[in-house]
Motif scaffolding. Structure first.
Motif, PDB file in Angstrom:
ATOM      1  N   LYS A   1       0.797  -1.229   0.000  1.00  0.00           N
ATOM      2  CA  LYS A   1       0.000   0.000   0.000  1.00  0.00           C
ATOM      3  C   LYS A   1       0.828   1.277   0.000  1.00  0.00           C
ATOM      4  O   LYS A   1       0.357   2.314  -0.419  1.00  0.00           O
ATOM      5  CB  LYS A   1      -0.919   0.040   1.220  1.00  0.00           C
ATOM      6  CG  LYS A   1      -2.052  -0.933   1.155  1.00  0.00           C
ATOM      7  CD  LYS A   1      -3.312  -0.237   0.822  1.00  0.00           C
ATOM      8  CE  LYS A   1      -4.455  -1.230   0.908  1.00  0.00           C
ATOM      9  NZ  LYS A   1      -5.646  -0.710   0.375  1.00  0.00           N
ATOM     10  N   ARG A   2       2.068   1.244   0.470  1.00  0.00           N
ATOM     11  CA  ARG A   2       2.824   2.493   0.615  1.00  0.00           C
ATOM     12  C   ARG A   2       3.709   2.802  -0.570  1.00  0.00           C
ATOM     13  O   ARG A   2       4.588   3.645  -0.499  1.00  0.00           O
ATOM     14  CB  ARG A   2       3.636   2.450   1.895  1.00  0.00           C
ATOM     15  CG  ARG A   2       2.709   2.521   3.104  1.00  0.00           C
ATOM     16  CD  ARG A   2       3.411   2.537   4.394  1.00  0.00           C
ATOM     17  NE  ARG A   2       4.160   3.773   4.569  1.00  0.00           N
ATOM     18  CZ  ARG A   2       4.949   3.982   5.598  1.00  0.00           C
ATOM     19  NH1 ARG A   2       5.114   3.076   6.505  1.00  0.00           N
ATOM     20  NH2 ARG A   2       5.602   5.117   5.699  1.00  0.00           N
ATOM     21  N   GLY A   3       3.498   2.111  -1.680  1.00  0.00           N
ATOM     22  CA  GLY A   3       4.150   2.529  -2.915  1.00  0.00           C
ATOM     23  C   GLY A   3       5.469   1.858  -3.238  1.00  0.00           C
ATOM     24  O   GLY A   3       5.688   0.683  -2.982  1.00  0.00           O
ATOM     25  N   TYR A   4       6.355   2.654  -3.833  1.00  0.00           N
ATOM     26  CA  TYR A   4       7.606   2.151  -4.398  1.00  0.00           C
ATOM     27  C   TYR A   4       8.505   1.432  -3.382  1.00  0.00           C
ATOM     28  O   TYR A   4       9.021   0.352  -3.691  1.00  0.00           O
ATOM     29  CB  TYR A   4       8.359   3.316  -5.061  1.00  0.00           C
ATOM     30  CG  TYR A   4       9.611   2.890  -5.767  1.00  0.00           C
ATOM     31  CD1 TYR A   4       9.557   2.210  -6.980  1.00  0.00           C
ATOM     32  CD2 TYR A   4      10.859   3.171  -5.212  1.00  0.00           C
ATOM     33  CE1 TYR A   4      10.708   1.815  -7.620  1.00  0.00           C
ATOM     34  CE2 TYR A   4      12.016   2.782  -5.848  1.00  0.00           C
ATOM     35  CZ  TYR A   4      11.937   2.100  -7.056  1.00  0.00           C
ATOM     36  OH  TYR A   4      13.084   1.705  -7.679  1.00  0.00           O
ATOM     37  N   PRO A   5       8.732   1.968  -2.174  1.00  0.00           N
ATOM     38  CA  PRO A   5       9.596   1.241  -1.228  1.00  0.00           C
ATOM     39  C   PRO A   5       9.042  -0.142  -0.875  1.00  0.00           C
ATOM     40  O   PRO A   5       9.803  -1.098  -0.748  1.00  0.00           O
ATOM     41  CB  PRO A   5       9.637   2.138   0.007  1.00  0.00           C
ATOM     42  CG  PRO A   5       9.260   3.485  -0.473  1.00  0.00           C
ATOM     43  CD  PRO A   5       8.351   3.285  -1.636  1.00  0.00           C
ATOM     44  N   ASP A   6       7.729  -0.246  -0.731  1.00  0.00           N
ATOM     45  CA  ASP A   6       7.135  -1.542  -0.428  1.00  0.00           C
ATOM     46  C   ASP A   6       7.304  -2.513  -1.584  1.00  0.00           C
ATOM     47  O   ASP A   6       7.567  -3.704  -1.375  1.00  0.00           O
ATOM     48  CB  ASP A   6       5.647  -1.388  -0.094  1.00  0.00           C
ATOM     49  CG  ASP A   6       5.411  -0.844   1.300  1.00  0.00           C
ATOM     50  OD1 ASP A   6       6.387  -0.783   2.071  1.00  0.00           O
ATOM     51  OD2 ASP A   6       4.275  -0.488   1.609  1.00  0.00           O
ATOM     52  N   ARG A   7       7.156  -2.019  -2.812  1.00  0.00           N
ATOM     53  CA  ARG A   7       7.338  -2.895  -3.989  1.00  0.00           C
ATOM     54  C   ARG A   7       8.773  -3.392  -4.073  1.00  0.00           C
ATOM     55  O   ARG A   7       9.018  -4.575  -4.355  1.00  0.00           O
ATOM     56  CB  ARG A   7       6.955  -2.149  -5.259  1.00  0.00           C
ATOM     57  CG  ARG A   7       5.471  -2.016  -5.457  1.00  0.00           C
ATOM     58  CD  ARG A   7       5.142  -1.604  -6.885  1.00  0.00           C
ATOM     59  NE  ARG A   7       5.879  -0.408  -7.305  1.00  0.00           N
ATOM     60  CZ  ARG A   7       5.354   0.807  -7.365  1.00  0.00           C
ATOM     61  NH1 ARG A   7       4.099   0.995  -7.054  1.00  0.00           N
ATOM     62  NH2 ARG A   7       6.077   1.825  -7.751  1.00  0.00           N
ATOM     63  N   MET A   8       9.733  -2.507  -3.826  1.00  0.00           N
ATOM     64  CA  MET A   8      11.138  -2.913  -3.893  1.00  0.00           C
ATOM     65  C   MET A   8      11.479  -3.925  -2.797  1.00  0.00           C
ATOM     66  O   MET A   8      12.176  -4.909  -3.041  1.00  0.00           O
ATOM     67  CB  MET A   8      12.060  -1.688  -3.779  1.00  0.00           C
ATOM     68  CG  MET A   8      12.023  -0.794  -4.997  1.00  0.00           C
ATOM     69  SD  MET A   8      12.359  -1.661  -6.532  1.00  0.00           S
ATOM     70  CE  MET A   8      14.015  -2.220  -6.253  1.00  0.00           C
ATOM     71  N   LEU A   9      10.975  -3.709  -1.597  1.00  0.00           N
ATOM     72  CA  LEU A   9      11.213  -4.648  -0.509  1.00  0.00           C
ATOM     73  C   LEU A   9      10.580  -6.002  -0.811  1.00  0.00           C
ATOM     74  O   LEU A   9      11.186  -7.053  -0.594  1.00  0.00           O
ATOM     75  CB  LEU A   9      10.672  -4.076   0.806  1.00  0.00           C
ATOM     76  CG  LEU A   9      10.904  -4.912   2.048  1.00  0.00           C
ATOM     77  CD1 LEU A   9      12.398  -5.069   2.303  1.00  0.00           C
ATOM     78  CD2 LEU A   9      10.240  -4.261   3.243  1.00  0.00           C
ATOM     79  N   TYR A  10       9.373  -5.997  -1.356  1.00  0.00           N
ATOM     80  CA  TYR A  10       8.684  -7.239  -1.710  1.00  0.00           C
ATOM     81  C   TYR A  10       9.454  -7.982  -2.796  1.00  0.00           C
ATOM     82  O   TYR A  10       9.669  -9.194  -2.713  1.00  0.00           O
ATOM     83  CB  TYR A  10       7.262  -6.910  -2.172  1.00  0.00           C
ATOM     84  CG  TYR A  10       6.484  -8.106  -2.622  1.00  0.00           C
ATOM     85  CD1 TYR A  10       5.975  -9.011  -1.708  1.00  0.00           C
ATOM     86  CD2 TYR A  10       6.247  -8.331  -3.978  1.00  0.00           C
ATOM     87  CE1 TYR A  10       5.256 -10.117  -2.129  1.00  0.00           C
ATOM     88  CE2 TYR A  10       5.536  -9.425  -4.406  1.00  0.00           C
ATOM     89  CZ  TYR A  10       5.042 -10.317  -3.470  1.00  0.00           C
ATOM     90  OH  TYR A  10       4.341 -11.413  -3.882  1.00  0.00           O
ATOM     91  N   ARG A  11       9.891  -7.264  -3.825  1.00  0.00           N
ATOM     92  CA  ARG A  11      10.605  -7.920  -4.924  1.00  0.00           C
ATOM     93  C   ARG A  11      11.965  -8.441  -4.474  1.00  0.00           C
ATOM     94  O   ARG A  11      12.381  -9.523  -4.885  1.00  0.00           O
ATOM     95  CB  ARG A  11      10.771  -6.942  -6.089  1.00  0.00           C
ATOM     96  CG  ARG A  11       9.461  -6.662  -6.780  1.00  0.00           C
ATOM     97  CD  ARG A  11       9.603  -5.625  -7.849  1.00  0.00           C
ATOM     98  NE  ARG A  11       8.297  -5.338  -8.455  1.00  0.00           N
ATOM     99  CZ  ARG A  11       8.061  -4.312  -9.213  1.00  0.00           C
ATOM    100  NH1 ARG A  11       9.018  -3.451  -9.504  1.00  0.00           N
ATOM    101  NH2 ARG A  11       6.849  -4.120  -9.719  1.00  0.00           N
ATOM    102  N   THR A  12      12.645  -7.702  -3.620  1.00  0.00           N
ATOM    103  CA  THR A  12      13.929  -8.171  -3.091  1.00  0.00           C
ATOM    104  C   THR A  12      13.734  -9.429  -2.258  1.00  0.00           C
ATOM    105  O   THR A  12      14.496 -10.398  -2.383  1.00  0.00           O
ATOM    106  CB  THR A  12      14.589  -7.074  -2.240  1.00  0.00           C
ATOM    107  OG1 THR A  12      14.733  -5.895  -3.036  1.00  0.00           O
ATOM    108  CG2 THR A  12      15.932  -7.510  -1.706  1.00  0.00           C
ATOM    109  N   THR A  13      12.696  -9.451  -1.439  1.00  0.00           N
ATOM    110  CA  THR A  13      12.413 -10.626  -0.622  1.00  0.00           C
ATOM    111  C   THR A  13      12.087 -11.827  -1.497  1.00  0.00           C
ATOM    112  O   THR A  13      12.574 -12.944  -1.252  1.00  0.00           O
ATOM    113  CB  THR A  13      11.244 -10.334   0.339  1.00  0.00           C
ATOM    114  OG1 THR A  13      11.570  -9.197   1.128  1.00  0.00           O
ATOM    115  CG2 THR A  13      10.960 -11.517   1.235  1.00  0.00           C
ATOM    116  N   MET A  14      11.277 -11.632  -2.525  1.00  0.00           N
ATOM    117  CA  MET A  14      10.939 -12.735  -3.422  1.00  0.00           C
ATOM    118  C   MET A  14      12.168 -13.241  -4.164  1.00  0.00           C
ATOM    119  O   MET A  14      12.356 -14.448  -4.334  1.00  0.00           O
ATOM    120  CB  MET A  14       9.866 -12.311  -4.421  1.00  0.00           C
ATOM    121  CG  MET A  14       8.487 -12.195  -3.822  1.00  0.00           C
ATOM    122  SD  MET A  14       7.893 -13.775  -3.255  1.00  0.00           S
ATOM    123  CE  MET A  14       7.881 -13.517  -1.503  1.00  0.00           C
ATOM    124  N   ALA A  15      13.045 -12.324  -4.626  1.00  0.00           N
ATOM    125  CA  ALA A  15      14.257 -12.732  -5.335  1.00  0.00           C
ATOM    126  C   ALA A  15      15.174 -13.541  -4.424  1.00  0.00           C
ATOM    127  O   ALA A  15      15.717 -14.580  -4.839  1.00  0.00           O
ATOM    128  CB  ALA A  15      14.984 -11.502  -5.879  1.00  0.00           C
TER     129      ALA A  15
END
Length: 116
Positions: free
Chosen positions: A80-94
């Motif tokens: 919900k909080r935008g770009y930082p959340d997306r980057m953290l999610y993608r880094t965790t998935m990677a």
């Protein structure tokens, strides 16, 4: 009337209010003697250099965050909080997928018979 559990008789017995609210083995919540005042933090007066208001505490961000997280936009709560959340999610998935791949390769290599 107050009751407490008697460890000797193994049943409830009458007791005073102080004894009923102090279980066996625990200390009372209220200290029996007042502690000595701390020479540094013992005063309730604000420091002389601070303004009268509590501006050093910052502003309350909870109402703003409630508006962000309760918005009905179809996004999951962790994005919900935008770009930082997306980057953290993608880094965790990677890292998760990379770690799984690494473990599978390591297990495959470990299961091969050793050549002599």
């Amino acid at each position: 009337m107050y009751y407490k559990f008697s460890g000797f008789a193994q049943r409830l017995v009458g007791a005073t209010a102080a004894a009923a609210y102090t279980p066996q083995g625990l200390k009372p919540l209220v200290p029996t003697e007042s502690p000595a005042p701390d020479p540094i933090f013992g005063t309730s007066k604000p420091a002389p250099g601070l303004p009268a208001t509590d501006t050093y505490l910052g502003t309350n961000k909870v109402p703003d965050l409630q508006k962000v997280f309760q918005r009905s936009d179809g996004l999951p709560i962790h994005l919900k909080r935008g770009y930082p959340d997306r980057m953290l999610y993608r880094t965790t998935m990677a890292l998760t997928i990379g770690g799984t791949f690494y473990c599978l390769v390591a297990l495959y290599i470990a299961s091969q018979p050793k050549k002599q």
